[in-house]
Scaffold this motif. Structure first.
Motif, PDB file in Angstrom:
ATOM      1  N   ARG A 141       0.821  -1.208   0.000  1.00 42.72           N
ATOM      2  CA  ARG A 141       0.000   0.000   0.000  1.00 42.72           C
ATOM      3  C   ARG A 141       0.856   1.259   0.000  1.00 42.72           C
ATOM      4  N   ASP A 142       1.995   1.193   0.655  1.00 43.35           N
ATOM      5  CA  ASP A 142       2.903   2.335   0.730  1.00 43.35           C
ATOM      6  C   ASP A 142       3.812   2.445  -0.489  1.00 43.35           C
ATOM      7  N   ALA A 143       3.605   1.599  -1.493  1.00 41.75           N
ATOM      8  CA  ALA A 143       4.416   1.578  -2.717  1.00 41.75           C
ATOM      9  C   ALA A 143       5.882   1.315  -2.399  1.00 41.75           C
ATOM     10  N   ALA A 144       6.126   0.500  -1.364  1.00 36.05           N
ATOM     11  CA  ALA A 144       7.487   0.220  -0.924  1.00 36.05           C
ATOM     12  C   ALA A 144       7.995  -1.141  -1.375  1.00 36.05           C
ATOM     13  N   ALA A 145       7.148  -1.936  -2.028  1.00 36.92           N
ATOM     14  CA  ALA A 145       7.557  -3.260  -2.474  1.00 36.92           C
ATOM     15  C   ALA A 145       8.123  -3.163  -3.889  1.00 36.92           C
ATOM     16  N   PRO A 146       9.371  -3.581  -4.112  1.00 33.32           N
ATOM     17  CA  PRO A 146       9.928  -3.549  -5.476  1.00 33.32           C
ATOM     18  C   PRO A 146       9.192  -4.512  -6.395  1.00 33.32           C
ATOM     19  N   LEU A 147       9.258  -4.233  -7.692  1.00 36.91           N
ATOM     20  CA  LEU A 147       8.543  -5.043  -8.667  1.00 36.91           C
ATOM     21  C   LEU A 147       9.471  -6.010  -9.379  1.00 36.91           C
ATOM     22  N   ALA A 148       8.947  -7.199  -9.667  1.00 34.02           N
ATOM     23  CA  ALA A 148       9.588  -8.163 -10.557  1.00 34.02           C
ATOM     24  C   ALA A 148       8.540  -8.542 -11.593  1.00 34.02           C
ATOM     25  N   PHE A 149       8.991  -8.885 -12.795  1.00 36.61           N
ATOM     26  CA  PHE A 149       8.052  -9.072 -13.897  1.00 36.61           C
ATOM     27  C   PHE A 149       8.062 -10.529 -14.365  1.00 36.61           C
ATOM     28  N   LEU A 150       6.877 -11.101 -14.431  1.00 36.96           N
ATOM     29  CA  LEU A 150       6.709 -12.509 -14.769  1.00 36.96           C
ATOM     30  C   LEU A 150       6.724 -12.712 -16.286  1.00 36.96           C
ATOM     31  N   ASP A 151       7.055 -13.930 -16.703  1.00 33.36           N
ATOM     32  CA  ASP A 151       7.010 -14.273 -18.116  1.00 33.36           C
ATOM     33  C   ASP A 151       5.577 -14.138 -18.636  1.00 33.36           C
ATOM     34  N   TYR A 152       5.461 -13.767 -19.882  1.00 34.72           N
ATOM     35  CA  TYR A 152       4.157 -13.547 -20.512  1.00 34.72           C
ATOM     36  C   TYR A 152       3.813 -14.748 -21.381  1.00 34.72           C
ATOM     37  N   ASP A 153       2.619 -15.267 -21.233  1.00 30.05           N
ATOM     38  CA  ASP A 153       2.185 -16.442 -22.000  1.00 30.05           C
ATOM     39  C   ASP A 153       1.475 -15.978 -23.271  1.00 30.05           C
ATOM     40  N   TRP A 154       2.120 -16.207 -24.434  1.00 29.69           N
ATOM     41  CA  TRP A 154       1.560 -15.785 -25.707  1.00 29.69           C
ATOM     42  C   TRP A 154       0.674 -16.860 -26.342  1.00 29.69           C
ATOM     43  N   GLY A 155       0.402 -17.949 -25.616  1.00 26.55           N
ATOM     44  CA  GLY A 155      -0.467 -18.979 -26.157  1.00 26.55           C
ATOM     45  C   GLY A 155      -1.860 -18.442 -26.439  1.00 26.55           C
TER      46      GLY A 155
END
Length: 269
Positions: free
Chosen positions: A250-264
């Motif tokens: 909620r405080d925007a304090a968690a860093p982001l990681a990006f998951l693989d995208y499924d193009w199926g």
């Protein structure tokens, strides 16, 4: 380019209804097709598309596309903001389905319709507002254009015919309910733990690559939102995590990681 795909796509160019009627802003014909051939999964977080059913109803789909292609620039300019948004997003989704049908069932992904020199989203296979267009024109050149709508939730209602994409709604977008539909699609996508989740060990938010690819859409100040982290924090109630971790989000304090995208292909075979 696959010759059969080129021929099928090229056949779409002359779409031109014999008689012009005002656009139905209830999008009733498209709504009926979507209700017939699109369904939520059990959790209500993703949908599948019965492309075989759309293929059987292709004449009906073509009539919808004809109606969209008949809209003039003057008519578009006279629409309200919400009507313009619904028109463009519905057109994107309908033309994406038509593009898949040009080679269905002989494809596993919409990316199969591209080539080394041209992505499927760059194929000019329809006309809109008097110009030959491709899907990227609608999404990036019109819906996402700075100052046009400045609505990052657009990403949750335009569907790229892929499993990794936010769900195609089993209904058309309409101006009168647009904000509610945008919010509903956003919440459905963000509570899908296969595409957006919090990892308590790394204390990171693992989210769809949509948030990596289109970062700038969350930094334009729309609805008071200045970052992806702030946007995601506003939906921390969707995460099944302990209160301290939820507060970090909620405080925007968690860093982001990006998951693989499924193009199926998001097909219900």
């Amino acid at each position: 380019m696959h010759r059969r795909t080129f021929v099928a796509a090229a056949c779409l160019l002359p779409f031109a209804p014999a008689a012009h009627a005002a656009l139905d802003h209830g999008h009733v014909a498209l709504d009926a097709l979507l209700r017939r051939h699109v369904a939520w999964n059990a959790a209500g977080t993703a949908s599948t598309v019965a492309y075989r059913g759309f293929a059987a109803d292709r004449a009906e789909l073509r009539r919808v596309l004809d109606a969209y292609q008949a809209v003039t620039r003057a008519e578009y300019d006279a629409m309200t903001r919400e009507q313009r948004f619904a028109f463009l997003a519905n057109a994107y989704n309908a033309f994406a389905i038509e593009l898949v049908l040009t080679r269905y069932p002989d494809l596993k992904s919409i990316k199969d319709l591209g080539s080394l020199i041209q992505s499927p989203w760059k194929k000019r296979f329809f006309r809109l507002l008097g110009e030959e267009r491709h899907l990227d024109d609608l999404e990036h050149g019109m819906l996402r254009a700075p100052g046009a709508f400045d609505e990052p939730r657009v990403h949750f209602v335009v569907n790229c015919a892929s499993i990794g994409c936010p769900a195609l709604r089993p209904e058309a977008l309409v101006a009168e309910r647009l904000d509610a539909q945008l919010e509903d699609s956003t919440r459905r996508f963000l509570r899908d733990a296969s595409r957006n989740r919090y990892d308590p060990r790394s204390r990171r938010l693992e989210v769809s690559k949509i948030f990596e690819w289109f970062r700038e859409d969350w930094e334009r100040g729309a609805r008071g939102i200045r970052s992806r982290e702030q946007f995601l924090g506003a939906y921390s109630d969707l995460l099944a995590i302990d209160p301290a971790d939820r507060q970090r989000v909620r405080d925007a304090a968690a860093p982001l990681a990006f998951l693989d995208y499924d193009w199926g292909l998001n097909d219900r075979r």
